[in-house]
Scaffold this active site. Structure first.
Site, PDB file in Angstrom:
ATOM      1  N   ASN A 146      35.855  40.431  43.141  1.00  0.00           N
ATOM      2  CA  ASN A 146      36.551  39.168  42.915  1.00  0.00           C
ATOM      3  C   ASN A 146      37.961  39.315  43.475  1.00  0.00           C
ATOM      4  O   ASN A 146      38.797  39.973  42.870  1.00  0.00           O
ATOM      5  CB  ASN A 146      36.581  38.885  41.394  1.00  0.00           C
ATOM      6  CG  ASN A 146      37.455  37.696  41.038  1.00  0.00           C
ATOM      7  OD1 ASN A 146      37.859  36.931  41.916  1.00  0.00           O
ATOM      8  ND2 ASN A 146      37.754  37.543  39.757  1.00  0.00           N
ATOM      9  N   GLY A 196      42.925  43.605  34.807  1.00  0.00           N
ATOM     10  CA  GLY A 196      44.178  43.848  35.525  1.00  0.00           C
ATOM     11  C   GLY A 196      45.191  44.668  34.749  1.00  0.00           C
ATOM     12  O   GLY A 196      46.365  44.719  35.118  1.00  0.00           O
ATOM     13  N   HIS A 249      35.592  32.389  34.640  1.00  0.00           N
ATOM     14  CA  HIS A 249      36.466  33.569  34.592  1.00  0.00           C
ATOM     15  C   HIS A 249      37.603  33.306  33.599  1.00  0.00           C
ATOM     16  O   HIS A 249      38.086  32.174  33.488  1.00  0.00           O
ATOM     17  CB  HIS A 249      37.027  33.847  35.992  1.00  0.00           C
ATOM     18  CG  HIS A 249      37.737  35.159  36.057  1.00  0.00           C
ATOM     19  ND1 HIS A 249      39.026  35.320  35.614  1.00  0.00           N
ATOM     20  CD2 HIS A 249      37.318  36.381  36.466  1.00  0.00           C
ATOM     21  CE1 HIS A 249      39.376  36.594  35.758  1.00  0.00           C
ATOM     22  NE2 HIS A 249      38.353  37.258  36.273  1.00  0.00           N
ATOM     23  N   GLU A 269      33.660  40.539  30.457  1.00  0.00           N
ATOM     24  CA  GLU A 269      35.009  40.933  30.847  1.00  0.00           C
ATOM     25  C   GLU A 269      35.957  40.750  29.666  1.00  0.00           C
ATOM     26  O   GLU A 269      36.447  39.630  29.435  1.00  0.00           O
ATOM     27  CB  GLU A 269      35.496  40.076  32.014  1.00  0.00           C
ATOM     28  CG  GLU A 269      34.671  40.222  33.269  1.00  0.00           C
ATOM     29  CD  GLU A 269      35.487  39.917  34.518  1.00  0.00           C
ATOM     30  OE1 GLU A 269      35.546  40.779  35.391  1.00  0.00           O
ATOM     31  OE2 GLU A 269      36.084  38.836  34.595  1.00  0.00           O
ATOM     32  N   GLU A 272      40.661  33.848  33.709  1.00  0.00           N
ATOM     33  CA  GLU A 272      41.877  33.251  34.283  1.00  0.00           C
ATOM     34  C   GLU A 272      41.709  31.739  34.445  1.00  0.00           C
ATOM     35  O   GLU A 272      42.662  30.982  34.288  1.00  0.00           O
ATOM     36  CB  GLU A 272      42.205  33.933  35.625  1.00  0.00           C
ATOM     37  CG  GLU A 272      42.768  35.331  35.386  1.00  0.00           C
ATOM     38  CD  GLU A 272      42.493  36.331  36.497  1.00  0.00           C
ATOM     39  OE1 GLU A 272      42.148  35.927  37.621  1.00  0.00           O
ATOM     40  OE2 GLU A 272      42.625  37.540  36.218  1.00  0.00           O
ATOM     41  N   SER A 298      39.336  46.279  34.963  1.00  0.00           N
ATOM     42  CA  SER A 298      39.913  47.562  35.395  1.00  0.00           C
ATOM     43  C   SER A 298      38.868  48.587  35.813  1.00  0.00           C
ATOM     44  O   SER A 298      39.029  49.784  35.570  1.00  0.00           O
ATOM     45  CB  SER A 298      40.853  48.117  34.308  1.00  0.00           C
ATOM     46  OG  SER A 298      41.942  47.230  34.100  1.00  0.00           O
ATOM     47  N   LYS A 308      40.204  37.119  43.820  1.00  0.00           N
ATOM     48  CA  LYS A 308      41.177  36.214  43.199  1.00  0.00           C
ATOM     49  C   LYS A 308      42.004  35.520  44.291  1.00  0.00           C
ATOM     50  O   LYS A 308      41.485  35.280  45.382  1.00  0.00           O
ATOM     51  CB  LYS A 308      42.045  36.981  42.198  1.00  0.00           C
ATOM     52  CG  LYS A 308      41.173  37.777  41.214  1.00  0.00           C
ATOM     53  CD  LYS A 308      41.912  38.307  40.042  1.00  0.00           C
ATOM     54  CE  LYS A 308      40.932  39.075  39.155  1.00  0.00           C
ATOM     55  NZ  LYS A 308      41.518  39.526  37.908  1.00  0.00           N
TER      56      LYS A 308
HETATM   57  P1  PGA Z   1      40.365  43.792  37.460  1.00  0.00           P
HETATM   58  O1  PGA Z   1      39.791  42.292  37.401  1.00  0.00           O
HETATM   59  O2  PGA Z   1      39.269  44.653  38.035  1.00  0.00           O
HETATM   60  O3  PGA Z   1      41.569  43.702  38.362  1.00  0.00           O
HETATM   61  O4  PGA Z   1      40.708  44.184  36.069  1.00  0.00           O
HETATM   62  C1  PGA Z   1      38.463  42.025  37.046  1.00  0.00           C
HETATM   63  C2  PGA Z   1      38.203  40.541  37.080  1.00  0.00           C
HETATM   64  O5  PGA Z   1      39.096  39.766  36.707  1.00  0.00           O
HETATM   65  O6  PGA Z   1      37.110  40.098  37.477  1.00  0.00           O
END
Ligand code: PGA
Length: 253
Positions: free
Chosen positions: A9, A176, A98, A170, A100, A216, A11
């Protein structure tokens, strides 16, 4: 046997030109790691790079997905992208719900559900994200949250073909942040999500649906997650922006 699926992903990262460079590097890095076995590999660039990435990936087994979409096929929805548009670009997958999107753009269980139904009826495979916030975790609500989000997202989806849906667990506090759920804990929550999928559809579908862990994921920890019986792959954010690290996640050494 469920086929593993590792998805990147990206983003809101990478211009079209940067995206083409990244997939060029990724194709080389994956060639270096050799046979990735029976792993499905997907990259989810921003909308603006989808077409160029699809072209750059020609001849590889890597598939493309989008990071969001509207539920309507077309119409007066300024700034939105429809499932038909994604399908026409060659997208196979679309990430939906997601955290976010839920946190910053007002997505709700209901809008995620509309999108999941629309994706399925348009022949796009959703990667449906669920997960608890730190506050919810500390209040002992993890199970209730993932079960609610899972059942809401899948409500009213036709059983026929539902085994192709991908779920992603998640935990919001792991995205992140460099913090991850322990592999055991992720496995436990994913088993609960699978149970919720069985309650919506049936046990056979729940056993076929692939459920990823996300939050992460790095080359250093992927093997722990994949060593768990319920975890069928990973949704990778930050580490998917570097070709060598994404390749090392697809094929841990
Ligand atoms: P990350 O993000 O691997 O940077 O923690 C995962 C995601 O948001 O899908």
């Amino acid at each position: 046997m469920r086929r593993r699926i590792i998805a990147g992903n990206w983003k809101m990262n990478k211009t079209r030109d940067e995206a083409v460079d990244l997939v060029g590097d990724l194709k080389e890095s994956l060639a270096d790691v050799g046979d990735v076995g029976d792993v499905e590999v997907v990259v989810c660039p921003p909308f603006t790079a989808l077409d160029a990435v699809r072209e750059a990936l020609r001849g590889s087994n890597i598939e493309i997905g989008a990071q969001n979409m509207h539920w309507e096929d077309e119409g007066a929805f300024t700034g939105e992208i429809s499932p038909l548009m994604l399908k026409n670009l060659g997208c196979v997958y679309v990430i939906l719900g997601h955290s976010e999107r839920r946190t910053y753009f007002g997505e709700t269980d209901e809008s995620v559900n509309r999108k999941v139904k629309s994706a399925m009826s348009n022949g796009l495979l959703p990667i449906v994200c669920v997960g608890e916030t730190l506050e919810e975790r500390e209040a002992g609500k993890t199970e209730a949250v993932v079960v609610r989000q899972t059942k809401a997202a899948l409500a009213g989806v036709k059983t026929n073909g539902a085994e192709r849906i991908v779920m992603a667990y998640e935990p919001v506090w792991a995205i992140g942040t460099g913090r991850t759920a322990s592999a055991d804990e992720a496995n436990r929550v994913i088993r609960i999500i699978r149970q919720a999928v069985a309650e919506v559809f049936n046990e056979r579908i729940a056993q076929e649906v692939r459920i990823q862990y996300g939050g992460s994921v790095k080359p250093q920890n992927i093997a722990d997650f994949l060593g768990q019986p319920e975890i069928d792959g990973a949704l990778v954010g930050g580490a998917s922006l570097d070709a060598a690290s994404f390749a090392a996640i697809v094929k841990p050494r």
